[in-house]
Design a protein around this motif. Structure first.
Motif, PDB file in Angstrom:
ATOM      1  N   LYS A  88      -1.747  59.081 -21.737  1.00 49.18           N
ATOM      2  CA  LYS A  88      -2.707  59.985 -21.080  1.00 49.18           C
ATOM      3  C   LYS A  88      -2.482  61.441 -21.468  1.00 49.18           C
ATOM      4  O   LYS A  88      -3.431  62.172 -21.701  1.00 49.18           O
ATOM      5  CB  LYS A  88      -2.632  59.839 -19.557  1.00 49.18           C
ATOM      6  CG  LYS A  88      -2.979  58.455 -19.061  1.00 49.18           C
ATOM      7  CD  LYS A  88      -4.432  58.130 -19.269  1.00 49.18           C
ATOM      8  CE  LYS A  88      -4.744  56.762 -18.681  1.00 49.18           C
ATOM      9  NZ  LYS A  88      -5.781  56.062 -19.388  1.00 49.18           N
ATOM     10  N   VAL A  89      -1.234  61.883 -21.520  1.00 52.46           N
ATOM     11  CA  VAL A  89      -0.946  63.275 -21.864  1.00 52.46           C
ATOM     12  C   VAL A  89      -1.439  63.592 -23.277  1.00 52.46           C
ATOM     13  O   VAL A  89      -1.925  64.688 -23.544  1.00 52.46           O
ATOM     14  CB  VAL A  89       0.554  63.608 -21.680  1.00 52.46           C
ATOM     15  CG1 VAL A  89       1.417  62.859 -22.689  1.00 52.46           C
ATOM     16  CG2 VAL A  89       0.799  65.102 -21.767  1.00 52.46           C
ATOM     17  N   SER A 136      -8.352  66.180 -26.127  1.00 51.56           N
ATOM     18  CA  SER A 136      -9.680  66.012 -25.538  1.00 51.56           C
ATOM     19  C   SER A 136     -10.739  66.870 -26.218  1.00 51.56           C
ATOM     20  O   SER A 136     -11.913  66.574 -26.142  1.00 51.56           O
ATOM     21  CB  SER A 136      -9.654  66.315 -24.037  1.00 51.56           C
ATOM     22  OG  SER A 136      -9.309  67.673 -23.838  1.00 51.56           O
ATOM     23  N   THR A 137     -10.339  67.952 -26.897  1.00 50.10           N
ATOM     24  CA  THR A 137     -11.319  68.783 -27.591  1.00 50.10           C
ATOM     25  C   THR A 137     -11.622  68.257 -28.987  1.00 50.10           C
ATOM     26  O   THR A 137     -12.484  68.774 -29.663  1.00 50.10           O
ATOM     27  CB  THR A 137     -10.810  70.237 -27.698  1.00 50.10           C
ATOM     28  OG1 THR A 137      -9.591  70.239 -28.438  1.00 50.10           O
ATOM     29  CG2 THR A 137     -10.598  70.844 -26.332  1.00 50.10           C
ATOM     30  N   PRO A 150      -3.154  71.628 -24.182  1.00 54.86           N
ATOM     31  CA  PRO A 150      -4.609  71.451 -24.268  1.00 54.86           C
ATOM     32  C   PRO A 150      -5.293  72.746 -24.708  1.00 54.86           C
ATOM     33  O   PRO A 150      -4.924  73.837 -24.274  1.00 54.86           O
ATOM     34  CB  PRO A 150      -5.017  71.082 -22.844  1.00 54.86           C
ATOM     35  CG  PRO A 150      -3.766  70.579 -22.198  1.00 54.86           C
ATOM     36  CD  PRO A 150      -2.647  71.364 -22.841  1.00 54.86           C
ATOM     37  N   GLN A 160      -3.991  61.997 -24.794  1.00 51.48           N
ATOM     38  CA  GLN A 160      -5.452  61.993 -24.710  1.00 51.48           C
ATOM     39  C   GLN A 160      -5.955  63.332 -24.192  1.00 51.48           C
ATOM     40  O   GLN A 160      -6.940  63.874 -24.691  1.00 51.48           O
ATOM     41  CB  GLN A 160      -5.935  60.874 -23.789  1.00 51.48           C
ATOM     42  CG  GLN A 160      -5.746  59.488 -24.336  1.00 51.48           C
ATOM     43  CD  GLN A 160      -6.182  58.423 -23.342  1.00 51.48           C
ATOM     44  OE1 GLN A 160      -6.987  58.681 -22.455  1.00 51.48           O
ATOM     45  NE2 GLN A 160      -5.640  57.242 -23.485  1.00 51.48           N
ATOM     46  N   LYS A 161      -5.268  63.871 -23.192  1.00 53.94           N
ATOM     47  CA  LYS A 161      -5.685  65.144 -22.602  1.00 53.94           C
ATOM     48  C   LYS A 161      -5.579  66.284 -23.614  1.00 53.94           C
ATOM     49  O   LYS A 161      -6.478  67.099 -23.728  1.00 53.94           O
ATOM     50  CB  LYS A 161      -4.837  65.450 -21.367  1.00 53.94           C
ATOM     51  CG  LYS A 161      -5.256  66.693 -20.638  1.00 53.94           C
ATOM     52  CD  LYS A 161      -4.411  66.904 -19.397  1.00 53.94           C
ATOM     53  CE  LYS A 161      -4.836  68.173 -18.689  1.00 53.94           C
ATOM     54  NZ  LYS A 161      -3.996  68.456 -17.536  1.00 53.94           N
ATOM     55  N   SER A 162      -4.494  66.314 -24.364  1.00 52.84           N
ATOM     56  CA  SER A 162      -4.309  67.402 -25.318  1.00 52.84           C
ATOM     57  C   SER A 162      -5.255  67.293 -26.504  1.00 52.84           C
ATOM     58  O   SER A 162      -5.553  68.290 -27.142  1.00 52.84           O
ATOM     59  CB  SER A 162      -2.865  67.464 -25.802  1.00 52.84           C
ATOM     60  OG  SER A 162      -2.553  66.351 -26.583  1.00 52.84           O
TER      61      SER A 162
END
Length: 138
Positions: A108-109, A115-116, A81, A111-113
């Motif tokens: 999910k992992v 997220s920016t 991330p 999506q998190k990475s």
């Protein structure tokens, strides 16, 4: 005589994508690194949740695999991330939902990475199929 190979069971690359990606690798001077590219393809496929790989999604997987090999990146690097990566346009557009969303969304992992990155389009690509459109009753 040219023959098929069982390596397809390791990277799960569709046949048309296999030949196209080999040519892309050759044009980038990476033909000697084919095993790395095929391994990166399998890693990207896993990152994306083992998506259905048909054009254009198979091309996106290949684009990210080439990007990773060219830049010496691993799947862990891509998932970090906040790490500033100039990802291929096809990857960014897929994450934004331009090709739709897989059933249940992206892992999910992933999506998190991402997220920016710009917000995702969570709707289905294109108009609803005619069999799903409401009909007026008279």
């Amino acid at each position: 005589m040219k023959a098929g190979t069982a390596e397809v069971y390791q990277h799960e690359m569709p046949g048309g994508q296999y030949t196209n990606l080999r040519q892309q690798a050759k044009s980038l001077g990476l033909d000697g690194r084919w095993e790395e590219i095929a391994d990166a393809y399998a890693q990207v496929n896993h990152l994306f949740g083992d998506i259905v790989k048909v054009t254009p999604s198979s091309k996106v997987v290949g684009d990210l695999a080439l990007f990773m090999v060219t830049n010496g990146l691993t799947a862990t690097d891509v998932l970090t991330p906040g790490k500033k990566l100039n990802l291929p346009k096809s990857v960014v557009e897929m994450m934004q939902g331009m090709l739709g969303q897989p059933e249940g969304g992206w892992p999910k992992v992933l999506q998190k990475s991402f997220s920016t990155r710009p917000a995702s389009n969570r709707s289905r690509a294109g108009p609803a199929p005619s069999w799903r459109r409401p009909t007026s009753r008279r």
